[in-house]
Design a protein around this motif. Structure first.
Motif, short mmCIF file in Angstrom:
data_model
loop_
_atom_site.label_atom_id
_atom_site.label_comp_id
_atom_site.label_asym_id
_atom_site.label_seq_id
_atom_site.Cartn_x
_atom_site.Cartn_y
_atom_site.Cartn_z
N THR A 1 15.26 -0.96 -5.44
CA THR A 1 14.15 -0.01 -5.45
C THR A 1 12.88 -0.74 -5.02
O THR A 1 12.63 -1.86 -5.48
CB THR A 1 13.95 0.60 -6.85
N VAL A 2 12.11 -0.12 -4.15
CA VAL A 2 10.85 -0.71 -3.70
C VAL A 2 9.72 0.25 -4.02
O VAL A 2 9.73 1.41 -3.60
CB VAL A 2 10.88 -1.00 -2.19
N VAL A 3 8.76 -0.24 -4.80
CA VAL A 3 7.56 0.54 -5.12
C VAL A 3 6.34 -0.33 -4.84
O VAL A 3 6.46 -1.53 -4.55
CB VAL A 3 7.56 1.00 -6.60
N ILE A 4 5.18 0.27 -4.92
CA ILE A 4 3.94 -0.46 -4.64
C ILE A 4 3.10 -0.54 -5.91
O ILE A 4 2.84 0.46 -6.57
CB ILE A 4 3.14 0.24 -3.52
N PHE A 5 2.71 -1.78 -6.26
CA PHE A 5 1.73 -2.02 -7.31
C PHE A 5 0.40 -2.38 -6.65
O PHE A 5 0.39 -3.09 -5.65
CB PHE A 5 2.13 -3.20 -8.20
N LYS A 6 -0.69 -1.89 -7.23
CA LYS A 6 -2.01 -2.35 -6.77
C LYS A 6 -2.49 -3.40 -7.75
O LYS A 6 -2.75 -3.10 -8.93
CB LYS A 6 -3.00 -1.20 -6.68
N LEU A 7 -2.60 -4.64 -7.26
CA LEU A 7 -2.96 -5.76 -8.11
C LEU A 7 -4.22 -6.44 -7.60
O LEU A 7 -4.42 -6.55 -6.39
CB LEU A 7 -1.81 -6.78 -8.14
N PRO A 8 -5.09 -6.90 -8.52
CA PRO A 8 -6.31 -7.60 -8.08
C PRO A 8 -5.97 -8.95 -7.45
O PRO A 8 -5.04 -9.63 -7.89
CB PRO A 8 -7.10 -7.78 -9.39
N ARG A 9 -6.72 -9.32 -6.40
CA ARG A 9 -6.56 -10.61 -5.76
C ARG A 9 -7.66 -11.54 -6.23
O ARG A 9 -8.69 -11.10 -6.73
CB ARG A 9 -6.64 -10.49 -4.24
N HIS A 10 -7.45 -12.84 -6.01
CA HIS A 10 -8.49 -13.81 -6.36
C HIS A 10 -9.79 -13.50 -5.64
O HIS A 10 -10.87 -13.65 -6.20
CB HIS A 10 -8.03 -15.23 -6.01
N ASP A 11 -9.69 -13.09 -4.35
CA ASP A 11 -10.88 -12.85 -3.54
C ASP A 11 -11.22 -11.37 -3.40
O ASP A 11 -12.10 -11.00 -2.63
CB ASP A 11 -10.69 -13.46 -2.15
N PHE B 1 2.21 0.26 4.20
CA PHE B 1 0.95 0.35 3.46
C PHE B 1 0.89 -0.68 2.33
O PHE B 1 0.32 -0.44 1.27
CB PHE B 1 0.75 1.77 2.89
N SER B 2 1.48 -1.82 2.57
CA SER B 2 1.42 -2.92 1.61
C SER B 2 0.99 -4.18 2.34
O SER B 2 0.97 -4.23 3.57
CB SER B 2 2.79 -3.14 0.94
N GLU B 3 0.67 -5.20 1.57
CA GLU B 3 0.18 -6.44 2.16
C GLU B 3 1.32 -7.31 2.66
O GLU B 3 2.37 -7.40 2.02
CB GLU B 3 -0.64 -7.22 1.13
N VAL B 4 1.11 -7.92 3.83
CA VAL B 4 2.04 -8.92 4.36
C VAL B 4 1.34 -10.27 4.32
O VAL B 4 0.31 -10.45 4.98
CB VAL B 4 2.48 -8.59 5.80
N THR C 1 -10.84 -5.53 -6.42
CA THR C 1 -10.38 -4.14 -6.31
C THR C 1 -8.88 -4.05 -6.05
O THR C 1 -8.27 -3.03 -6.30
CB THR C 1 -11.14 -3.40 -5.20
N GLY C 2 -8.31 -5.15 -5.52
CA GLY C 2 -6.86 -5.22 -5.42
C GLY C 2 -6.28 -4.90 -4.06
O GLY C 2 -6.95 -4.36 -3.17
N SER C 3 -5.01 -5.23 -3.92
CA SER C 3 -4.23 -4.95 -2.71
C SER C 3 -2.89 -4.35 -3.11
O SER C 3 -2.40 -4.59 -4.23
CB SER C 3 -3.99 -6.23 -1.90
N ASN C 4 -2.31 -3.61 -2.18
CA ASN C 4 -0.99 -3.04 -2.42
C ASN C 4 0.08 -4.11 -2.23
O ASN C 4 0.10 -4.79 -1.20
CB ASN C 4 -0.72 -1.88 -1.46
N VAL C 5 0.95 -4.26 -3.20
CA VAL C 5 2.00 -5.27 -3.17
C VAL C 5 3.35 -4.59 -3.35
O VAL C 5 3.52 -3.74 -4.24
CB VAL C 5 1.79 -6.32 -4.29
N ASN C 6 4.31 -4.96 -2.51
CA ASN C 6 5.67 -4.45 -2.66
C ASN C 6 6.33 -5.11 -3.87
O ASN C 6 6.39 -6.34 -3.95
CB ASN C 6 6.50 -4.74 -1.41
N VAL C 7 6.83 -4.30 -4.79
CA VAL C 7 7.61 -4.80 -5.92
C VAL C 7 9.04 -4.30 -5.72
O VAL C 7 9.28 -3.09 -5.60
CB VAL C 7 7.04 -4.32 -7.26
N ARG C 8 9.97 -5.23 -5.65
CA ARG C 8 11.36 -4.90 -5.34
C ARG C 8 12.21 -5.02 -6.61
O ARG C 8 12.27 -6.08 -7.23
CB ARG C 8 11.90 -5.84 -4.26
#
Length: 386
Positions: A98-108, A338-341, A111-118
């Motif tokens: 299953t692949v979903v997207i979490f929005k997690l804050p980045r160091h820089d 729509f997630s970060e690479v 407000t966060g980025s979309n990250v694929n969680v598998r």
């Protein structure tokens, strides 16, 4: 009778300051172009090297990404019973994911980025042998645990072993670190598939990944899934799936193309300006050479050779100036998923040779007009000019 190469070298040595400034000027232009090409090459490499051509990925018909796909548990059971799936240490090599997207804050970026969680099973690592667990352990079914990559640790807080982070009302604990060998999996977080489904209140999986025993079994499974009316699913190689995602990088490709065009134009104008200046100060000299018996084409070739030498050196200098960006880790959004690479700037040998080649082409184009002008100048008129 051709003009000797040492004549061209002598000309360049007689105007060292002008030649060096031209090489540096064009080199800086080429360095900017190389940096942009390294950016695109890095993100391209992260996607096209992902996945295996031997693994089959099963998705919903019409789905472009795993995040928009679903495969029911009943369909998964039908697929897992198909003949031809390679067997591992404790059963067939098949992994519902299953692949979903979490929005997690980045160091820089708080407000966060979309990250694929598998969401994965223990078979996920066995099917993808190039993915290695570096520290800690694999996630265990039934627990809210994740494993992350080195790149994720550098870009996001709370990603060290033992750290926790929240997504919605659920708290996840980092229990391991893995390396995905520069593929797009380096941009993912992995969790137990059933626990991830539970947090999303879903029963279905996003996809099913399996490893056929050979090419014949690969085609047989592919045909069976395509024709079985109970399934209504599609299959493609895991490698093809990630290659298709490069369409989400069209914005970067357009940007790199535009920058490359203007950089080549700048290098061409720089070479042209240098060669026009060189020809203007040597009209009597070139006319004397014509009077000595050298043909127009010899003059033309001689000036073009000088332009090639200058632009070729500029290309090499440009690559050297761009080397500090090689390997820099960064990330960008993939507008298909729509997630970060996450990726590294990559100045490969192909990029370096391409940049030097473009610099030489720019030099040839920039040297042609001055060369033609010098070759066509009447001998008597040139000899009268001071």
């Amino acid at each position: 009778m051709a003009i000797p190469i040492k004549y061209n070298i002598g000309n360049l040595m007689s105007r060292k300051v002008s030649a060096v400034m031209t090489v540096l000027g064009i080199g800086i232009v080429i360095a900017v172009m190389v940096a942009m090409m390294a950016l695109y090459n890095g993100v391209q490499q992260a996607l096209v090297t992902s996945g295996s051509k031997d693994n089959l990925l099963v998705l919903r018909e019409g789905a472009q990404t795993e995040a928009t796909s679903w495969v029911s548990r009943d369909r998964y059971r039908i697929i897992s019973a198909l003949p031809g799936i390679e067997r591992g240490s404790d059963g067939p090599l098949i992994s519902p994911e299953t692949v979903v997207i979490f929005k997690l804050p980045r160091h820089d970026n708080p407000t966060g980025s979309n990250v694929n969680v598998r969401g994965v099973t223990p078979k996920a690592l066995e099917i993808r042998p190039y993915i290695k667990l570096l520290e800690g352990r694999m996630v265990r079914p039934g627990l809210y645990e994740v494993i992350v990559t080195r790149r994720m640790q550098k870009r996001f807080p709370n990603m060290n072993i033992g750290d926790t982070f929240k997504s919605g009302t659920y708290t996840w604990t980092v229990v391991g670190v893995f390396d995905a060998d520069g593929t797009s999996f380096d941009s993912e977080i992995w969790a137990p598939v059933d626990q991830l489904n539970e947090t999303q209140k879903r029963e279905d999986y996003s996809s099913v990944l399996l490893k056929p025993v050979d090419a014949s079994a690969y085609q047989s499974i592919k045909d069976t899934v395509a024709t079985d009316t109970r399934l209504k699913l599609l299959t493609k190689s895991e490698h093809q799936y990630y290659e298709d995602q490069t369409s989400g990088l069209m914005g970067i490709q357009i940007l790199v193309t535009i920058v490359t065009f203007f950089m080549v134009l700048g290098a061409t104008l720089g070479a042209m300006n240098t060669m026009f200046s060189a020809v203007a100060s040597r009209k009597r000299e070139l006319a004397t050479m014509r009077a000595l018996g050298f043909k127009r084409r010899d003059i033309l070739l001689s000036i073009v050779i000088e332009a090639i030498v200058v632009s070729g050196l500029a290309g090499v200098v440009g690559v050297i100036l761009a080397l500090p960006v090689n390997g820099i880790a960064t990330g960008t959004a993939n507008f298909v998923t729509f997630s970060e690479v996450a990726f590294n700037f990559n100045i490969s040998l192909e990029v370096a040779l391409f940049a030097i080649g473009l610099a030489i082409v720019a030099g040839v184009i920039g040297g042609l007009l001055p060369a033609i002008s010098a070759a066509r100048l009447p001998i008597t008129r040139a000899l009268r000019e001071i």
